[in-house]
Design a protein around this motif. Sequence first.
Motif, PDB file in Angstrom:
ATOM      1  N   GLN A 116      39.476 -55.158  86.224  1.00 44.30           N
ATOM      2  CA  GLN A 116      39.843 -54.535  87.492  1.00 44.30           C
ATOM      3  C   GLN A 116      39.082 -55.171  88.662  1.00 44.30           C
ATOM      4  OE1 GLN A 116      39.548 -50.267  87.522  1.00 44.30           O
ATOM      5  NE2 GLN A 116      39.771 -50.100  89.735  1.00 44.30           N
ATOM      6  N   ALA A 117      37.783 -55.386  88.479  1.00 46.05           N
ATOM      7  CA  ALA A 117      36.965 -55.951  89.571  1.00 46.05           C
ATOM      8  C   ALA A 117      37.451 -57.350  89.953  1.00 46.05           C
ATOM      9  CB  ALA A 117      35.500 -55.985  89.161  1.00 46.05           C
ATOM     10  N   MET A 140      36.660 -52.728  82.989  1.00 42.21           N
ATOM     11  CA  MET A 140      35.915 -52.631  84.240  1.00 42.21           C
ATOM     12  C   MET A 140      35.921 -53.972  84.992  1.00 42.21           C
ATOM     13  SD  MET A 140      32.088 -51.037  84.618  1.00 42.21           S
ATOM     14  CE  MET A 140      31.690 -51.672  83.004  1.00 42.21           C
ATOM     15  N   ASN A 149      40.773 -57.223  91.660  1.00 46.91           N
ATOM     16  CA  ASN A 149      40.656 -56.798  93.053  1.00 46.91           C
ATOM     17  C   ASN A 149      40.144 -57.913  93.955  1.00 46.91           C
ATOM     18  OD1 ASN A 149      41.604 -54.239  92.469  1.00 46.91           O
ATOM     19  ND2 ASN A 149      39.562 -53.337  92.245  1.00 46.91           N
ATOM     20  N   ASP A 175      27.452 -54.016  92.098  1.00 46.82           N
ATOM     21  CA  ASP A 175      28.575 -53.326  92.727  1.00 46.82           C
ATOM     22  C   ASP A 175      29.884 -53.935  92.232  1.00 46.82           C
ATOM     23  OD1 ASP A 175      30.419 -52.122  94.384  1.00 46.82           O
ATOM     24  OD2 ASP A 175      29.761 -53.157  96.197  1.00 46.82           O
ATOM     25  N   ARG A 176      30.727 -53.113  91.614  1.00 43.34           N
ATOM     26  CA  ARG A 176      32.008 -53.581  91.093  1.00 43.34           C
ATOM     27  C   ARG A 176      33.199 -52.903  91.760  1.00 43.34           C
ATOM     28  NH1 ARG A 176      28.601 -53.293  86.400  1.00 43.34           N
ATOM     29  NH2 ARG A 176      29.144 -51.094  86.156  1.00 43.34           N
ATOM     30  N   GLN A 177      32.936 -52.153  92.852  1.00 47.06           N
ATOM     31  CA  GLN A 177      34.026 -51.383  93.438  1.00 47.06           C
ATOM     32  C   GLN A 177      34.133 -51.499  94.952  1.00 47.06           C
ATOM     33  OE1 GLN A 177      33.060 -47.434  91.888  1.00 47.06           O
ATOM     34  NE2 GLN A 177      34.718 -47.625  90.400  1.00 47.06           N
ATOM     35  N   HIS A 178      33.075 -51.765  95.654  1.00 43.87           N
ATOM     36  CA  HIS A 178      33.095 -51.707  97.112  1.00 43.87           C
ATOM     37  C   HIS A 178      32.992 -53.121  97.704  1.00 43.87           C
ATOM     38  CE1 HIS A 178      31.718 -47.651  95.732  1.00 43.87           C
ATOM     39  NE2 HIS A 178      32.718 -47.322  96.527  1.00 43.87           N
TER      40      HIS A 178
END
Length: 292
Positions: free
Chosen positions: A61-62, A58, A65, A20-23
């Motif tokens: 960004q991860a 990718m 964040n 998981d790289r977004q949530h």
Amino acid sequence: MSNQPQEKYGHLVIIGGHEDRQHGMEILTRFVELAGGADANIVVITAASQVADQMWEMYDQAFGNLGVECRSHLLITSRQDANSEEFVRRVDQATGIFMTGGDQKRLLALIGGSALDAAMHVALKIRGATIGGTSAGASAMSGHMLATGRVETLPEKGSVSLGAGLGFLHRVVIDQHFSERQRLSRLLTIVAQNPYLQGIGIDEDTALVVALGSGIEVLGQGAVTIVDGRTMITNVADIKDRDTPELIDVRLHLLPAGSSYQLPTADTEPGKRLPPQLLDILENITKRNPIS
């Protein structure tokens, strides 16, 4: 008194791919924590991928964040890059080193045996840095690396070949995307032909975190499968290539996410005491191998 710096062993974060790289980003959050949190200095190695810029974007960004300000891309396209003083210097300064997915053979062809490779070993075993790898980056961490191998319904002699990996772990071989791509037969084939090795299969969005000399934990959504063939009885030496071997007394251990074990010491909590059946496996996985 010795003036030699005291060795500080670091961590490996070995990821089965598609983390998981977004949530919630549980696995990448743990990687960042081990690397120093918001103060971490993270370098991302995309050498396994042929779309390196997309891969970097990718993870840039991860990690951004997750609050990491000091993050950079090591764009390695040749062995000259892997031996460059600039890239070695950046690894020497990093507290977290992350290897992306792609093709593990490509990754080893570019960095295996290079000055960058040596700097990564120093970072892990002397400076206490954290090294992470996902998919191909995970397979490359062991001394023996799965190079090629078809996925068959049953184990099949000769269907898998091994190559030299980076050697952060020894006497194991790592497969990734494990349950999702039904790779148990492939891991059984490896162990049948190489009983010296223990097979480790890691599911997607799952990580095996190794604290060298200390213990392990499993994070994410799946499980880690360990295949141990050291006591097995097999006819693999006598059958022809592409035949299925007999495998008797092969041992399989399943560690789902949430599993956590420490090597036994006087201070080990009762709930963390390792089952005797896993003791030598854990000792092997967490062994503090010297810099070669």
